[in-house]
Enzyme design. Structure first.
Site, PDB file in Angstrom:
ATOM      1  N   HIS A 150      22.417  32.217  29.179  1.00 56.41           N
ATOM      2  CA  HIS A 150      23.716  30.604  29.516  1.00 56.41           C
ATOM      3  C   HIS A 150      25.070  31.932  30.127  1.00 56.41           C
ATOM      4  O   HIS A 150      25.306  33.137  28.894  1.00 56.41           O
ATOM      5  CB  HIS A 150      24.216  29.584  28.364  1.00 56.41           C
ATOM      6  N   GLU A 208      24.208  27.032  37.173  1.00 55.07           N
ATOM      7  CA  GLU A 208      25.746  26.532  36.416  1.00 55.07           C
ATOM      8  C   GLU A 208      26.543  27.292  37.309  1.00 55.07           C
ATOM      9  O   GLU A 208      26.497  28.065  36.604  1.00 55.07           O
ATOM     10  CB  GLU A 208      25.536  26.903  35.243  1.00 55.07           C
TER      11      GLU A 208
HETATM   12  P1  PGA Z   1      30.109  20.925  30.318  1.00 57.90           P
HETATM   13  O1  PGA Z   1      28.801  22.249  29.933  1.00 57.90           O
HETATM   14  O2  PGA Z   1      28.377  20.020  30.618  1.00 57.90           O
HETATM   15  O3  PGA Z   1      30.435  21.232  29.251  1.00 57.90           O
HETATM   16  O4  PGA Z   1      30.401  21.637  31.774  1.00 57.90           O
HETATM   17  C1  PGA Z   1      27.802  22.095  30.629  1.00 57.90           C
HETATM   18  C2  PGA Z   1      27.179  23.888  29.982  1.00 57.90           C
HETATM   19  O5  PGA Z   1      27.866  25.048  29.616  1.00 57.90           O
HETATM   20  O6  PGA Z   1      25.989  23.872  30.921  1.00 57.90           O
END
Ligand code: PGA
Length: 222
Positions: free
Chosen positions: A93, A150
């Site tokens: 992540h 992401e």
């Molecule tokens: P968010 O986070 O939905 O708060 O934008 C997504 C993530 O970090 O996986």
């Protein structure tokens, strides 16, 4: 494949709050959906018990040790997770890369640990290091991953990346990784989740998963 909807709680919530969340959480999960909760480590058992009672609810970890069981103080190895029904591991992540200096090689070691022990890795990527992360993985492991696209600017910002843009990245991911499931994460909420239905195989949800009722609404609209 089922549509995957993942709640990533990050480092939020204590024991009492999680008990309350689980009591409040009563969504209608459609048969073609799989809802996955990624709680902080200390609460895996609490969520595992709930998952056992519910259909299509499963468990993920937010990280894994790059090492097997052994003298690695503070790290959580795949062996530590045995018996907890952990099905998925969110790996690499952007917050791990940013705050814990995780490298592509670290992520590759974690993917290897997960795959060797029957846990499905979900590798998080942004476009600028998609190719580098893939290059750090053994070629035969690429197709065994789920990839979560992401975009950094979309995470926690309220500015979700438009589905048309996401669609282009899904193509790029599949050129590099093969025909893998691709998820999208970044400010997904009940108002926009349906827009991604035909574009990706699921969504990774941070902020909008923290309140049980909001997350249940998101699942119903997905
Ligand atoms: P968010 O986070 O939905 O708060 O934008 C997504 C993530 O970090 O996986």
């Amino acid at each position: 494949m089922d549509q995957l909807i993942i709640a990533n709680w990050k480092s939020n919530k204590n024991f009492t709050e999680i008990e309350a969340w689980l009591n409040d959480f009563a969504p209608t999960i459609k048969t073609e959906q799989e809802v996955i909760i990624a709680p902080p480590y200390p609460f895996l058992k609490l969520v595992a018990d709930k998952a056992q009672q519910a259909t299509n609810l499963s468990l993920a970890v937010q990280d894994l040790s790059p090492f097997p069981a052994g003298s690695y103080t503070g790290a959580v190895s795949v062996q530590n997770l045995e018996g907890l029904q952990v099905k998925y591991a969110i790996l690499g992540h952007s917050e791990r890369r940013r705050y814990f200096a995780e490298t592509h090689q670290d992520v590759a070691k974690k993917v290897d640990q997960a795959l060797a022990n029957g846990i499905q890795p979900i590798v998080c990527l942004d476009t600028d290091y998609l190719a580098d992360q893939a290059a750090a993985l053994p070629e035969k492991q690429l197709e065994k991953c789920i990839v979560a696209y992401e975009p950094l600017a979309a995470i926690g910002s309220g500015h979700n990346t438009k589905p048309k843009e996401v669609e282009k990245v899904v193509e790029r991911v599949r050129i590099v990784f093969g025909q893998v499931p691709v998820l999208y994460g970044g400010s997904v909420d009940p108002s926009n989740v349906a827009d991604y239905r035909s574009v990706v195989d699921g969504v990774l949800v941070g902020g909008a998963s923290l309140k049980a009722k909001v997350f249940a609404q998101l699942i119903e609209r997905a």
